[in-house]
Design a protein around this motif. Structure first.
Motif, PDB file in Angstrom:
ATOM      1  N   LEU A  22       0.823  -1.215   0.000  1.00 11.97           N
ATOM      2  CA  LEU A  22       0.000   0.000   0.000  1.00 11.97           C
ATOM      3  C   LEU A  22       0.857   1.265   0.000  1.00 11.97           C
ATOM      4  O   LEU A  22       0.506   2.259  -0.629  1.00 11.97           O
ATOM      5  N   THR A  23       2.019   1.198   0.670  1.00  8.05           N
ATOM      6  CA  THR A  23       2.928   2.359   0.677  1.00  8.05           C
ATOM      7  C   THR A  23       3.351   2.681  -0.751  1.00  8.05           C
ATOM      8  O   THR A  23       3.338   3.832  -1.198  1.00  8.05           O
ATOM      9  N   THR A  25       1.790   1.780  -3.527  1.00 10.06           N
ATOM     10  CA  THR A  25       0.621   2.230  -4.301  1.00 10.06           C
ATOM     11  C   THR A  25       0.336   3.708  -4.031  1.00 10.06           C
ATOM     12  O   THR A  25       0.141   4.489  -4.969  1.00 10.06           O
ATOM     13  N   PHE A  26       0.354   4.088  -2.758  1.00 16.58           N
ATOM     14  CA  PHE A  26       0.053   5.486  -2.432  1.00 16.58           C
ATOM     15  C   PHE A  26       1.142   6.436  -2.942  1.00 16.58           C
ATOM     16  O   PHE A  26       0.844   7.564  -3.336  1.00 16.58           O
ATOM     17  N   ALA A  27       2.394   5.937  -2.975  1.00 16.80           N
ATOM     18  CA  ALA A  27       3.489   6.774  -3.514  1.00 16.80           C
ATOM     19  C   ALA A  27       3.222   7.071  -4.993  1.00 16.80           C
ATOM     20  O   ALA A  27       3.393   8.203  -5.459  1.00 16.80           O
ATOM     21  N   HIS A  28       2.756   6.049  -5.730  1.00 14.54           N
ATOM     22  CA  HIS A  28       2.454   6.238  -7.162  1.00 14.54           C
ATOM     23  C   HIS A  28       1.238   7.140  -7.343  1.00 14.54           C
ATOM     24  O   HIS A  28       1.207   7.975  -8.238  1.00 14.54           O
ATOM     25  N   ILE A  29       0.248   6.973  -6.479  1.00 13.18           N
ATOM     26  CA  ILE A  29      -0.957   7.818  -6.581  1.00 13.18           C
ATOM     27  C   ILE A  29      -0.575   9.283  -6.364  1.00 13.18           C
ATOM     28  O   ILE A  29      -1.025  10.176  -7.069  1.00 13.18           O
ATOM     29  N   ARG A  30       0.322   9.500  -5.379  1.00  9.49           N
ATOM     30  CA  ARG A  30       0.745  10.879  -5.079  1.00  9.49           C
ATOM     31  C   ARG A  30       1.455  11.494  -6.293  1.00  9.49           C
ATOM     32  O   ARG A  30       1.183  12.616  -6.698  1.00  9.49           O
ATOM     33  N   LYS A  31       2.348  10.685  -6.923  1.00 12.50           N
ATOM     34  CA  LYS A  31       3.081  11.190  -8.093  1.00 12.50           C
ATOM     35  C   LYS A  31       2.142  11.396  -9.288  1.00 12.50           C
ATOM     36  O   LYS A  31       2.328  12.297 -10.084  1.00 12.50           O
ATOM     37  N   ARG A  33      -0.648  12.601  -9.441  1.00 11.52           N
ATOM     38  CA  ARG A  33      -1.447  13.831  -9.454  1.00 11.52           C
ATOM     39  C   ARG A  33      -0.858  14.844 -10.421  1.00 11.52           C
ATOM     40  O   ARG A  33      -1.527  15.742 -10.881  1.00 11.52           O
TER      41      ARG A  33
END
Ligand code: SF4
Ligand code: SF4
Length: 216
Positions: A22-23, A25-31, A33
């Motif tokens: 999940l870490t 996944t969230f790192a990719h989601i943040r990028k 944006r």
């Protein structure tokens, strides 16, 4: 002996794996944006700066293409001297040229090369082209180039045959007739020269021989 995992150690392992996944996944989601940076491929740090969203909303967004990429061919026909070099070197025969010779020079290209041959037809079938670029390297006037246009997909493959000649049927007919007339005139003149008797035969000039001095 195989180590036995207790119920709680398995639970901890599963929880840690989930947290790690999940870490990421969230790192990719943040990028994601941020959109991709519009950089030239020749600019320093091109790849490092492509960390934004992985996909682009094509055709509204596009990724820059390199200046020396090989995409659709273009012939600046006004600068073409119809030398046929490009067609001869093409490994897949996708360039078709129909030349019409002219008795006289009829213009110059932008680099000052004399034009003596008209192009009744100059077709490039991009459906056959393997984008090797050989045709552009042999072109003496550099009128044949590879453009940055890579999106020319069609529903019918026959639409991949691109014509570049700009003569209409009447002009083609007229130029062909002019060349035929020129050839006829030349042949007649040469035949007349062969059959015409010489007006005044050339006098035979005997070589002067110095008299041999008497022997004593
Ligand atoms: S790029 Fe290669 S295959 Fe395509 S037209 Fe030129 S010589 Fe032919
Ligand atoms: S090599 Fe260049 S000048 Fe010669 S026919 Fe091809 S495009 Fe024209």
């Amino acid at each position: 002996m195989e180590k036995k995992h207790s119920y709680w150690s398995k639970f901890t392992f599963a929880f840690k794996s989930l947290a790690k996944g999940l870490t990421l996944t969230f790192a990719h989601i943040r990028k994601a944006r941020r959109g991709r940076s519009k950089l030239s491929i020749q600019q320093a740090g091109y790849f490092e700066n492509q960390s934004g969203i992985a996909t682009v909303q094509y055709p509204f967004e596009t990724i820059p293409v390199p200046d020396n990429g090989r995409y659709k061919l273009h012939n600046e026909i006004e600068d073409c001297i119809v030398c046929d070099k490009c067609a001869k070197i093409c490994p897949v025969n996708c360039i078709t040229i129909e030349p019409i010779r002219s008795a006289d020079e009829f213009g110059k290209t932008s680099d000052g090369t004399t034009k003596r041959i008209y192009a009744a037809k100059f077709d490039i079938d991009m459906g056959k082209c393997c984008f090797c670029g050989l045709c552009t390297t042999v072109c003496p006037t550099e009128c044949l180039t590879m453009t940055k246009e890579y999106d020319f997909s069609t529903f019918d493959i026959r639409d991949h045959n691109f014509p570049f000649a700009n003569m209409n049927p009447n002009e083609i007919e007229k130029k062909k007739k002019e060349w035929d007339e020129h050839q006829k005139t030349k042949t007649t003149a040469s035949a007349e020269n062969m059959t015409a008797p010489s007006a005044s035969p050339k006098p035979i000039i005997k070589p002067k021989i110095a008299p041999t001095p008497p022997t004593e």
